[in-house]
Structures are given as C-alpha cells and as structure tokens.
Write an enzyme that holds these catalytic residues in place. Sequence first.
Site, PDB file in Angstrom:
ATOM      1  N   ARG A  50      61.813 -44.781  92.841  1.00 11.52           N
ATOM      2  CA  ARG A  50      60.396 -44.486  93.138  1.00 11.52           C
ATOM      3  C   ARG A  50      59.753 -45.704  93.773  1.00 11.52           C
ATOM      4  NH1 ARG A  50      57.042 -45.513  89.400  1.00 11.52           N
ATOM      5  NH2 ARG A  50      58.182 -44.488  87.724  1.00 11.52           N
ATOM      6  N   TYR A 103      42.185 -31.139 110.252  1.00  9.86           N
ATOM      7  CA  TYR A 103      43.290 -30.318 109.764  1.00  9.86           C
ATOM      8  C   TYR A 103      42.827 -29.607 108.486  1.00  9.86           C
ATOM      9  CZ  TYR A 103      47.735 -29.247 107.518  1.00  9.86           C
ATOM     10  OH  TYR A 103      48.767 -28.609 106.889  1.00  9.86           O
ATOM     11  N   ASP A 175      44.432 -39.931 111.933  1.00 13.14           N
ATOM     12  CA  ASP A 175      45.571 -39.026 111.751  1.00 13.14           C
ATOM     13  C   ASP A 175      46.220 -38.872 113.125  1.00 13.14           C
ATOM     14  OD1 ASP A 175      47.285 -36.830 111.548  1.00 13.14           O
ATOM     15  OD2 ASP A 175      46.047 -35.832 110.053  1.00 13.14           O
ATOM     16  N   LYS A 200      56.009 -33.008 111.464  1.00  8.23           N
ATOM     17  CA  LYS A 200      55.732 -32.474 112.792  1.00  8.23           C
ATOM     18  C   LYS A 200      56.599 -33.189 113.841  1.00  8.23           C
ATOM     19  CE  LYS A 200      52.829 -30.251 110.222  1.00  8.23           C
ATOM     20  NZ  LYS A 200      51.440 -30.667 110.026  1.00  8.23           N
TER      21      LYS A 200
HETATM   22  C1  LIG Z   1      50.555 -30.849 108.919  1.00  6.41           C
HETATM   23  C2  LIG Z   1      49.448 -31.821 109.039  1.00  6.41           C
HETATM   24  C3  LIG Z   1      49.014 -32.571 107.942  1.00  6.41           C
HETATM   25  C4  LIG Z   1      49.589 -32.390 106.544  1.00  6.41           C
HETATM   26  O1  LIG Z   1      50.933 -32.746 106.476  1.00  6.41           O
HETATM   27  P1  LIG Z   1      52.017 -32.027 105.509  1.00  6.41           P
HETATM   28  O2  LIG Z   1      53.269 -32.737 105.867  1.00  6.41           O
HETATM   29  O3  LIG Z   1      52.018 -30.571 105.823  1.00  6.41           O
HETATM   30  O4  LIG Z   1      51.574 -32.289 104.106  1.00  6.41           O
HETATM   31  C5  LIG Z   1      48.001 -33.493 108.146  1.00  6.41           C
HETATM   32  N1  LIG Z   1      47.423 -33.654 109.353  1.00  6.41           N
HETATM   33  C6  LIG Z   1      47.805 -32.946 110.428  1.00  6.41           C
HETATM   34  C7  LIG Z   1      47.130 -33.164 111.734  1.00  6.41           C
HETATM   35  C8  LIG Z   1      48.808 -32.003 110.315  1.00  6.41           C
HETATM   36  O5  LIG Z   1      49.177 -31.285 111.382  1.00  6.41           O
END
Ligand SMILES: *Cc1c(COP(=O)(O)O)cnc(C)c1O
Length: 380
Positions: A50, A103, A175, A200
């Site tokens: 961890r 998001y 982000d 992503k």
């Molecule tokens: C998918 C996404 C998230 C969240 O991420 P997860 O891996 O699904 O928890 C946050 N910000 C954006 C822009 C996203 O596309």
Amino acid sequence: MTDQSFETLAIHAGQAADPATGAVVPPIHQVSTYKQDHVGGLRGGYEYSRSANPTRTALEENLAALEHGRRGLAFASGMAAEDCLLRTLLRPGDHVVIPNDAYGGTFRLFSRVVERWGVEWSVADTSDPAAVRAALRDRTKAIWVETPSNPLLGITDIEAVADVARTAGARLVVDNTFASPYLQQPLALGADVVVHSTTKYMGGHSDVVGGALVTGDDELGEELAYHQNAMGAVAGPFDAWLVLRGIKTLAVRMDRHCANAARIAELLTGHQSVTEVYYPGLPGHAGHETAAKQMRAFGGMVSFRVTGGEEAAVRVCDRARLFTLGESLGGVESLIEHPGRMTHASAAGSALQVPADLVRLSVGIESVDDLLTDLTEALS
Ligand SMILES: *Cc1c(COP(=O)(O)O)cnc(C)c1O
C-alpha cells in the site's frame, strides 16, 4: 532524463531495465510485503505494497516525467485520485470553484460527498477568467479546471486562471484527462496539481481503471503521498503495469485520435442533420485560439447536436455500428454515447445539465474512412 522529448520519456522514464534480470519491461511485482534484511533493513525502501510497490513506483516516476512534475501518484481510479486530493487540500469551511461543465463524477463528489464534510463549492464558467475571479470567496482554497471539458469541449486558458489562483492564494487543479500530457502540460502553464483518469487515453485500451495526481510542489507531493498511504486507494501492480504499457504508445495513438477527430468534425460541420459541432480544432469554436496556444493538437473528443431533439440523438447512438455505444473514452476503439441519459444523467436539473440533443464521440484510431461511413449511415 527530463531534457528528453515526450515520446522518449513515455517509453523510458521510471523504467530502467530490471537490475536482477535485465527485463526491459518493469515486472509486475504482485506482492504485498517485502523481506527485511534486519529490522528496518528495507531493500530499496519497500516495506508494504500500500505504501509503495516497484511496479507502481515505475508508473509514478513516469507520470511525473510526462507532466514535468516532481511527484506522481497512482490510484485505483480517477475518482480515488480526486478524493485523495480534496481531502489533502480542504478543511471544513473551505471553498472550491468548480467548472460549469465538470465531469459528472467530479460534480457528484463535490455535491453529494465532500459537501457533507462542510466544504463549500460554487460553479463558474472557467472559460472566462473574470467569472472565476468573481466566484472567489475568503476561503477559496482551490480552483478546479477541466480543459477540454466534458462533454461540451469548452476550453479554459490555464495561464490566465493560474494568475487568478495565485493572487487568491488558491491552488489551481487541472483535470488533464481529455488532453493527456502529450497534448497539454498544465504544470508548465502554472497549475499546482494535475489530475488524470488513466482509464482513458493513458491506459488507452479500455482494459484498466486508474487515476493519477502529479504536482511540481515537493511539499504538496509529500502531503499527497501521506494521504495516499493513509487512505489506501492505490493502483494495484497489474493495473499500474497496464497503464505503463499504454503510455508507451500514447504519442502515436494521440496523433491518430486527433487526425481522425478533425476529419469527423469536418464531416459533421457540413451535415444537414447536425445543428452544432463542438471541437476545439474548428476555427469557429469559442476556445479555438486558446486551445491552439496551450495544446499541441485538439484531441480525440467530438460532440454534436442533431435536428430532431433527444429522440433523434438517441437514435443516432443506437444506429451506429462501428462506433460502440458505451460510456468512457480514450480507448483505441471509437465510442458513441448520449450524455444526457448516460455519462451526465446525474447532472440533470443542475447547473451542469447538458443539452438533450447532444451526442458525444470518443474517436478511436480505426480507419477514418470506416468511421466516416458509419457516422454518415447513423445520421441518415
Ligand atoms: C473518467 C473521468 C474521471 C474519473 O475517472 P475514473 O477513472 O472513472 O474514476 C475524471 N475526470 C474525467 C475528465 C474523466 O473523463
């Protein structure tokens, strides 16, 4: 190492050949604990997975290099990364400015979870730095930005909002999921922390869920690492390994995502059943000049509105065949979705509600001719 170009760092940063075997790819250290040579005699600082694991360390060093940061941290999901960041930065009574097209999961985290702990938030159009300044309060500790945003592909001028944050004594969080560090490096533009859903573009193959934080501030990096270990939502070794493997091809994948998306935006712009196209690469897009200034290219996400309202938008999603109907984005395969009923259903009735006739595409790296044919048929 950081003098090297992005493509080189993506393949090599944090990934020297394994000292024991020479393996050119970091092994998956599927292990929870480590033999100590004497009490407290750790080999390479590893004690319990961890706290740290060598496969995760490789990814964390790689992420820091790609974002030109000093500390990278890998989490079990993008939301876990966001949760760790917010609980590190905020105390009851603090305030955060969030974007009006955040998001959906980020909006839910603020409005349904963090708010219960006494953290205040308000929504601003972050594409307008004056609106961000107007939203500041005495205890604004963070400004949250997503650029390009989801699903309307709005563009925020990171340098301009970094100025607003600096004068307010607030941290600027970006982000960077939609752009990836290949297209945009927010820390170099004045951001304090970059957030990623590595699920992503970084992972890129729709086979892993993960998240990351990167900062250029050593002290904040230490605090985040402390909370990462204290709260424990770390990336597992296999997940870290999948993201590392994805990142090796990020640059070539993004080039193709961007080229395909530009062709699709062009097709949609002239289409009789389409009333509006959202793609920052289009000269008519409100954020085009800012995007051209701060991004290497315009990304692989395209949204559009159709004539015939919600029913027509849903029909286009249902009729597409090569574009797979599904949530998420950033994988090699093209996806199509209806944000109002799918990814952004939880924003209904809020300031973040999306148009009902909107369709969102995550343009993959298939042959663009096949993608154009599929969309034309779905729209006909
Ligand atoms: C998918 C996404 C998230 C969240 O991420 P997860 O891996 O699904 O928890 C946050 N910000 C954006 C822009 C996203 O596309």
